[in-house]
Design a protein around this motif. Structure first.
Motif, PDB file in Angstrom:
ATOM      1  N   THR A 108       0.830  -1.201   0.000  1.00 51.22           N
ATOM      2  CA  THR A 108       0.000   0.000   0.000  1.00 51.22           C
ATOM      3  C   THR A 108       0.864   1.251   0.000  1.00 51.22           C
ATOM      4  OG1 THR A 108      -0.168   0.239   2.422  1.00 51.22           O
ATOM      5  CG2 THR A 108      -1.737  -1.245   1.328  1.00 51.22           C
ATOM      6  N   THR A 109       0.225   2.358  -0.341  1.00 53.50           N
ATOM      7  CA  THR A 109       0.931   3.629  -0.437  1.00 53.50           C
ATOM      8  C   THR A 109      -0.038   4.762  -0.122  1.00 53.50           C
ATOM      9  OG1 THR A 109       2.426   4.908  -1.875  1.00 53.50           O
ATOM     10  CG2 THR A 109       0.458   3.978  -2.898  1.00 53.50           C
ATOM     11  N   PRO A 110       0.441   5.921   0.286  1.00 54.69           N
ATOM     12  CA  PRO A 110      -0.459   7.039   0.623  1.00 54.69           C
ATOM     13  C   PRO A 110      -1.254   7.532  -0.591  1.00 54.69           C
ATOM     14  CG  PRO A 110       1.729   7.386   1.536  1.00 54.69           C
ATOM     15  CD  PRO A 110       1.840   6.228   0.613  1.00 54.69           C
ATOM     16  N   SER A 111      -2.314   8.275  -0.323  1.00 50.32           N
ATOM     17  CA  SER A 111      -3.222   8.736  -1.369  1.00 50.32           C
ATOM     18  C   SER A 111      -2.581   9.741  -2.318  1.00 50.32           C
ATOM     19  CB  SER A 111      -4.467   9.365  -0.735  1.00 50.32           C
ATOM     20  OG  SER A 111      -4.099  10.459   0.097  1.00 50.32           O
ATOM     21  N   ASP A 112      -1.519  10.404  -1.885  1.00 54.26           N
ATOM     22  CA  ASP A 112      -0.902  11.416  -2.755  1.00 54.26           C
ATOM     23  C   ASP A 112       0.226  10.836  -3.619  1.00 54.26           C
ATOM     24  OD1 ASP A 112       0.844  10.920  -0.700  1.00 54.26           O
ATOM     25  OD2 ASP A 112       1.232  13.027  -0.212  1.00 54.26           O
ATOM     26  N   ASP A 113       0.457   9.537  -3.540  1.00 50.51           N
ATOM     27  CA  ASP A 113       1.483   8.904  -4.365  1.00 50.51           C
ATOM     28  C   ASP A 113       0.979   8.793  -5.802  1.00 50.51           C
ATOM     29  OD1 ASP A 113       3.845   7.755  -5.034  1.00 50.51           O
ATOM     30  OD2 ASP A 113       3.502   5.859  -3.991  1.00 50.51           O
ATOM     31  N   VAL A 114       1.918   8.709  -6.767  1.00 48.37           N
ATOM     32  CA  VAL A 114       1.552   8.559  -8.178  1.00 48.37           C
ATOM     33  C   VAL A 114       2.274   7.338  -8.761  1.00 48.37           C
ATOM     34  CG1 VAL A 114       0.975  10.965  -8.619  1.00 48.37           C
ATOM     35  CG2 VAL A 114       3.346  10.223  -8.814  1.00 48.37           C
ATOM     36  N   ASN A 115       1.557   6.564  -9.566  1.00 44.40           N
ATOM     37  CA  ASN A 115       2.093   5.336 -10.137  1.00 44.40           C
ATOM     38  C   ASN A 115       1.585   5.139 -11.558  1.00 44.40           C
ATOM     39  OD1 ASN A 115       3.511   4.364  -7.763  1.00 44.40           O
ATOM     40  ND2 ASN A 115       1.499   3.920  -6.883  1.00 44.40           N
ATOM     41  N   TYR A 116       2.111   4.115 -12.216  1.00 44.34           N
ATOM     42  CA  TYR A 116       1.580   3.701 -13.505  1.00 44.34           C
ATOM     43  C   TYR A 116       0.254   2.962 -13.296  1.00 44.34           C
ATOM     44  CZ  TYR A 116       6.120   4.877 -15.609  1.00 44.34           C
ATOM     45  OH  TYR A 116       7.241   5.529 -16.049  1.00 44.34           O
ATOM     46  N   ILE A 117      -0.403   2.626 -14.402  1.00 47.36           N
ATOM     47  CA  ILE A 117      -1.774   2.111 -14.334  1.00 47.36           C
ATOM     48  C   ILE A 117      -1.899   0.777 -15.071  1.00 47.36           C
ATOM     49  CG2 ILE A 117      -4.204   2.634 -14.784  1.00 47.36           C
ATOM     50  CD1 ILE A 117      -3.390   5.566 -15.170  1.00 47.36           C
ATOM     51  N   VAL A 118      -2.682  -0.140 -14.499  1.00 46.13           N
ATOM     52  CA  VAL A 118      -3.144  -1.320 -15.231  1.00 46.13           C
ATOM     53  C   VAL A 118      -4.668  -1.300 -15.221  1.00 46.13           C
ATOM     54  CG1 VAL A 118      -3.100  -3.820 -15.487  1.00 46.13           C
ATOM     55  CG2 VAL A 118      -1.128  -2.651 -14.494  1.00 46.13           C
ATOM     56  N   CYS A 119      -5.253  -1.071 -16.407  1.00 47.26           N
ATOM     57  CA  CYS A 119      -6.704  -1.143 -16.568  1.00 47.26           C
ATOM     58  C   CYS A 119      -7.076  -2.534 -17.086  1.00 47.26           C
ATOM     59  CB  CYS A 119      -7.198  -0.097 -17.569  1.00 47.26           C
ATOM     60  SG  CYS A 119      -6.786   1.619 -17.179  1.00 47.26           S
ATOM     61  N   GLN A 120      -8.322  -2.896 -16.927  1.00 45.83           N
ATOM     62  CA  GLN A 120      -8.810  -4.216 -17.324  1.00 45.83           C
ATOM     63  C   GLN A 120     -10.140  -4.080 -18.045  1.00 45.83           C
ATOM     64  OE1 GLN A 120      -9.292  -6.839 -13.979  1.00 45.83           O
ATOM     65  NE2 GLN A 120     -10.120  -8.517 -15.186  1.00 45.83           N
ATOM     66  N   LEU A 121     -10.331  -4.880 -19.097  1.00 45.65           N
ATOM     67  CA  LEU A 121     -11.619  -4.945 -19.785  1.00 45.65           C
ATOM     68  C   LEU A 121     -12.607  -5.715 -18.915  1.00 45.65           C
ATOM     69  CD1 LEU A 121     -13.145  -4.341 -22.462  1.00 45.65           C
ATOM     70  CD2 LEU A 121     -12.469  -6.612 -23.209  1.00 45.65           C
ATOM     71  N   PRO A 122     -13.807  -5.154 -18.650  1.00 45.78           N
ATOM     72  CA  PRO A 122     -14.797  -5.860 -17.824  1.00 45.78           C
ATOM     73  C   PRO A 122     -15.116  -7.239 -18.390  1.00 45.78           C
ATOM     74  CG  PRO A 122     -15.469  -3.588 -18.149  1.00 45.78           C
ATOM     75  CD  PRO A 122     -14.286  -3.806 -19.047  1.00 45.78           C
ATOM     76  N   THR A 123     -15.335  -8.196 -17.510  1.00 41.85           N
ATOM     77  CA  THR A 123     -15.536  -9.584 -17.936  1.00 41.85           C
ATOM     78  C   THR A 123     -16.806  -9.768 -18.765  1.00 41.85           C
ATOM     79  OG1 THR A 123     -16.626 -10.041 -15.811  1.00 41.85           O
ATOM     80  CG2 THR A 123     -14.283 -10.526 -15.964  1.00 41.85           C
ATOM     81  N   ASN A 124     -17.808  -8.876 -18.606  1.00 42.09           N
ATOM     82  CA  ASN A 124     -19.043  -9.028 -19.384  1.00 42.09           C
ATOM     83  C   ASN A 124     -18.922  -8.465 -20.786  1.00 42.09           C
ATOM     84  OD1 ASN A 124     -18.901  -6.325 -18.430  1.00 42.09           O
ATOM     85  ND2 ASN A 124     -21.099  -6.080 -18.666  1.00 42.09           N
ATOM     86  N   CYS A 125     -17.713  -8.029 -21.176  1.00 41.95           N
ATOM     87  CA  CYS A 125     -17.499  -7.438 -22.502  1.00 41.95           C
ATOM     88  C   CYS A 125     -16.767  -8.378 -23.440  1.00 41.95           C
ATOM     89  CB  CYS A 125     -16.734  -6.125 -22.379  1.00 41.95           C
ATOM     90  SG  CYS A 125     -17.627  -4.842 -21.460  1.00 41.95           S
ATOM     91  N   TYR A 126     -16.541  -9.626 -23.020  1.00 43.25           N
ATOM     92  CA  TYR A 126     -15.820 -10.577 -23.878  1.00 43.25           C
ATOM     93  C   TYR A 126     -16.808 -11.301 -24.778  1.00 43.25           C
ATOM     94  CZ  TYR A 126     -11.638  -9.830 -21.061  1.00 43.25           C
ATOM     95  OH  TYR A 126     -10.554  -9.273 -20.430  1.00 43.25           O
TER      96      TYR A 126
END
Length: 209
Positions: free
Chosen positions: A191-209
């Motif tokens: 975990t990290t504080p709310s003001d930290d910044v990182n890269y992102i991993v988004c995911q396609l919703p499972t009902n969209c396959y």
């Protein structure tokens, strides 16, 4: 061709009936019986065709609803990466963002921050993230509200403190959860504080396959 056949059949039978209306032969009776059977089958076939058409229309409408739904807009993105588990992800590493910004970015693309099912999925994502940008931190969707001790994924499921997704010695006092690309299982969740910044991993919703 089918309609022409039935029209010709009725014309023939009508002609024969007119010619032999004074003489009801067994052949004519058989022909009339056959006509009634054909008509019955024809009506049943038409009814079935109408039922199938309605069903097809309903399925087509459902497909169109999925396609135009904002939830599935990301299905058409050429930024998605299909991994060996059959799921599709977007790895965003052109800039770093806060968790809230990352969550909004994914949503605007018709995606959501990644929600992990198990350790295998985490390792798969970590391997891909390490290939793209080693030694970096990447947001996942799990977080806890201020004053709470339990973490929750965006789909509402709990991320228990005893989960094997956490790295050994993880500091779970902060609100937002990330993983690290590299260092084997030392890259598991932390975990990290709310003001930290990182890269992102988004995911396609499972009902969209």
């Amino acid at each position: 061709m089918g309609l022409f056949y039935f029209a010709l059949l009725f014309l023939v039978t009508a002609t024969l009936a007119n010619d032999q209306q004074q003489k009801k032969s067994p052949e004519l009776e058989q022909l009339e019986e056959f006509q009634r059977e054909v008509l019955k089958n024809f009506n049943e076939t038409n009814q079935r065709i109408e039922e199938l058409t309605k069903l097809s229309d309903a399925r087509f409408q459902k497909v169109m609803e999925i396609l135009v739904s904002k939830k599935c807009a990301g299905a058409w993105s050429n930024e998605l990466s299909a991994l060996s588990n059959g799921k599709k992800y977007l790895f965003s590493y052109s800039a770093r963002y806060s968790w809230k910004e990352a969550n909004e970015i994914c949503a605007n693309k018709g995606l959501h921050l990644v929600t992990l099912q198990d350790l295998d999925e985490l390792r798969l994502l970590r391997t891909e993230a390490t290939r793209l940008q080693p030694g970096q931190s990447w947001w996942v969707s799990a977080k806890k509200d201020a004053g709470q001790t339990d973490f929750t994924w965006l789909n509402g499921t709990k991320l228990g403190l005893d989960s094997n997704l956490w790295k050994e010695g993880a500091d779970t006092k902060y609100e937002y959860v990330y993983f690290y690309s590299g260092d084997g299982d030392l890259g598991n969740l932390d975990t990290t504080p709310s003001d930290d910044v990182n890269y992102i991993v988004c995911q396609l919703p499972t009902n969209c396959y």
